[in-house]
Design an enzyme around this catalytic site. Structure first.
Site: not given
Ligand code: NAD
Length: 523
Positions: A286, A320
């Site tokens: 997501e 999000c």
């Molecule tokens: P992010 O993508 O930077 O990080 C999310 C998670 O992924 C963290 O735990 C991070 O450490 C991990 N991660 C980073 N690189 C990785 C890799 N290469 N492999 C595996 N894991 C990795 O996101 P964020 O800044 O923590 O959150 C904000 C984002 O999340 C925004 O884009 C927001 O829209 C989205 N979001 C979506 C929803 C939804 O339901 N669609 C809900 C909340 C947030």
């Protein structure tokens, strides 16, 4: 014992919650003194584990407030966590589904008993306003209970099929995959982590969970609650750290599936890496959003300006579902913008421990820098109708605070209309033709939420029929594009906002963590 207090949800945040505020007045200092600043090891097979690089996370409200010390799990620790989840899998997966439901219900009760403590931790960790923080924990509790209800209503997803012959009986059974990696974002660290973990666990999988590096505190509190609820050791394991640890976990050969919530870029990277394996495992990803709101000539402008303001600036635009572009009909554009600017400039930005603060800090230095770069671009190609500055002086110098920004007159093809910035910055676009505006709103890589304000049935129908997003709202003053709740609004990302075409908060979520098996038995 927590007194019975009214429930806070995202859509009733404007109600009178003076009793909740009084409770938080007393609790916040205690939580700051007792929960913050401690060493919080990872948890593997029920045992604390410090194998990895120690790091300290601090509150975005004030950099001088350490949230705690955490450990970026070494690859050996990730191995052991996956092995522990693998060892717990046979027992957990073979338990009758009703037993798993009972265990998850106990976890929900446990979180409920610590609801306000966890909410306060979340306030310090993410910089959420009081009501957003309490609402999030309330959502987490409802999420678990809703998914348990769905599991029960579907009889554990085991159903008889038609018979080809009288002597032959066939059942269709949904069965677990194995060990799920659960990788969570920073912005709803409690609700989204709990949602992914409970979906996986109810389905009979075991879990290795990696919270955001900013959210190890709530991550540990949640896992402790699951363990205290009696989940077997190893069914839920915690490994902290950032992208590197996430990648090690997601790439692990013994992982049977990945539940990820986070940015589009990282989600797509996880999918690409999964596609390179000898066979693909499920990735329930997501991702981000670029969520438009439409205000037509037939809108109630009070509701529209309130709803757009709340969606754009709640949680400092770091949802999000945040509304980050509003399309306004020419006939009402000046009036709407004046009301929106009034409501936005009246918002209090600051330390969200204060009950009247609606906008807390942004999450970190990188986010503040991103805001500054966007503001430079606005100054060159458009104008600010409100806000747009990095705030300084007093508490503002201690954390990362920006003035919620309303941006007008940007060129139609500007990136800020198209890409997720994930900050309190709203672009305003004028329109004459609703169909063309909806086409423009759809013309982004995302498809998460959208909202409209209109009293015209035809316009409402046109929006519901043509908006390309998984969550649509109309005429909500509590939020133009935000405010979904378990069992009420399903939350499915279309296009680049998701991959499975099924969302959280709804009836199709838990089955995604299971695989179909047909059992045909001759009698
Ligand atoms: P992010 O993508 O930077 O990080 C999310 C998670 O992924 C963290 O735990 C991070 O450490 C991990 N991660 C980073 N690189 C990785 C890799 N290469 N492999 C595996 N894991 C990795 O996101 P964020 O800044 O923590 O959150 C904000 C984002 O999340 C925004 O884009 C927001 O829209 C989205 N979001 C979506 C929803 C939804 O339901 N669609 C809900 C909340 C947030």
């Amino acid at each position: 014992m927590t007194p019975p207090l009214p429930r806070v949800t995202y859509s009733n945040i404007a109600d009178d919650f003076s009793a909740v505020h009084a409770h938080l007045d007393a609790l916040l200092p205690a939580v700051r003194a007792n929960l913050l600043g401690q060493t919080r090891p990872n948890l593997i097979a029920g045992r604390e584990d410090e194998d990895g690089v120690r790091y300290t996370a601090s509150s975005p409200i004030n950099r001088d407030w350490p949230l705690g010390s955490f450990f970026a799990a070494s690859s050996g620790a990730v191995d052991r966590a996956v092995a522990a989840a693998g060892a717990a899998y046979p027992d957990w997966s073979r338990r009758p589904w009703a037993e798993r439901v009972a265990a998850l219900r106990r976890a929900a009760d446990r979180i409920e008993s610590q609801k306000y403590e966890i909410a306060c931790a979340c306030l310090f960790e993410v910089g959420k306003s009081r009501m957003e923080a309490v609402g999030e924990v309330e959502e987490a509790i409802d999420l678990i209970r809703y998914y348990c209800d769905e599991m029960a209503a579907n009889g554990g997803y085991d159903r008889p099929m038609r018979r080809a012959f009288a002597q032959e009986a066939t059942r269709c059974v949904l069965r677990p995959h194995g060990v799920f990696a659960v990788i969570a974002p920073f912005n709803f660290p409690v609700a989204l982590s709990v949602a992914m973990m409970s979906g996986a666990l109810l389905g009979g999988n075991t879990v290795v969970y990696k919270p955001s590096p900013m959210a190890g505190l709530s991550g540990r509190l949640i896992v402790d609650a699951f363990v205290a609820a009696g989940l077997p050791p190893g069914a839920v394991n915690l490994v902290c750290g950032g992208g590197e640890v996430g990648q090690t976990l997601g790439d692990h050969p013994a992982i049977a599936g990945i539940a990820f919530t986070g940015s589009h870029a990282v989600g797509m990277e996880i999918l690409r890496r999964m596609a390179a394996r000898t066979y693909a495992r499920p990735v329930i990803a997501e991702m981000g959003g670029k969520n438009p709101a439409y205000v037509t000539a037939n809108a109630d402008l009070d509701a529209a300006s309130a709803g757009v303001m709340r969606s754009a600036f709640g949680l400092s635009g770091q949802k999000c579902s945040a509304g980050s572009t509003v399309f306004v009909h020419d006939a009402v554009a000046d009036d709407f913008l004046a009301r929106l600017v009034d409501k936005t400039t009246a918002l209090k930005v600051g330390d969200p421990q204060a009950p009247d603060v609606f906008v807390g800090p942004v999450i970190n230095r990188a986010a503040a820098d991103r805001f500054e770069r966007a503001a430079d671009s606005v100054r060159q190609q458009g104008r600010f109708a409100a806000g747009g500055e990095i705030l300084t002086g007093g508490v503002y110098d201690k954390g990362y605070y920006v003035a919620p920004a309303i941006v007008a007159d940007l060129p139609a093809d500007h990136d800020l209309h198209k890409e997720e910035l994930f900050l309190p910055l709203l672009t305003v676009r004028r329109f004459g033709d609703l169909a063309a505006a909806i086409r423009d709103g759809n013309d982004v890589r995302y498809g998460l939420t959208a909202g409209i304000y209109t009293r015209d049935e035809g316009e409402l129908r046109q929006f519901l029929d043509t908006a390309e997003a998984g969550v649509l709202y109309a005429n909500r003053a509590s939020g133009a594009t935000t405010g979904a709740w378990p069992g009420i609004q399903t939350f499915c990302g279309w296009k680049g906002s998701g991959v499975t075409a099924k969302g959280g908060l709804g009836p199709w979520y838990v089955p995604q963590f299971m695989r179909e098996q047909s059992h045909t038995v001759m009698g």
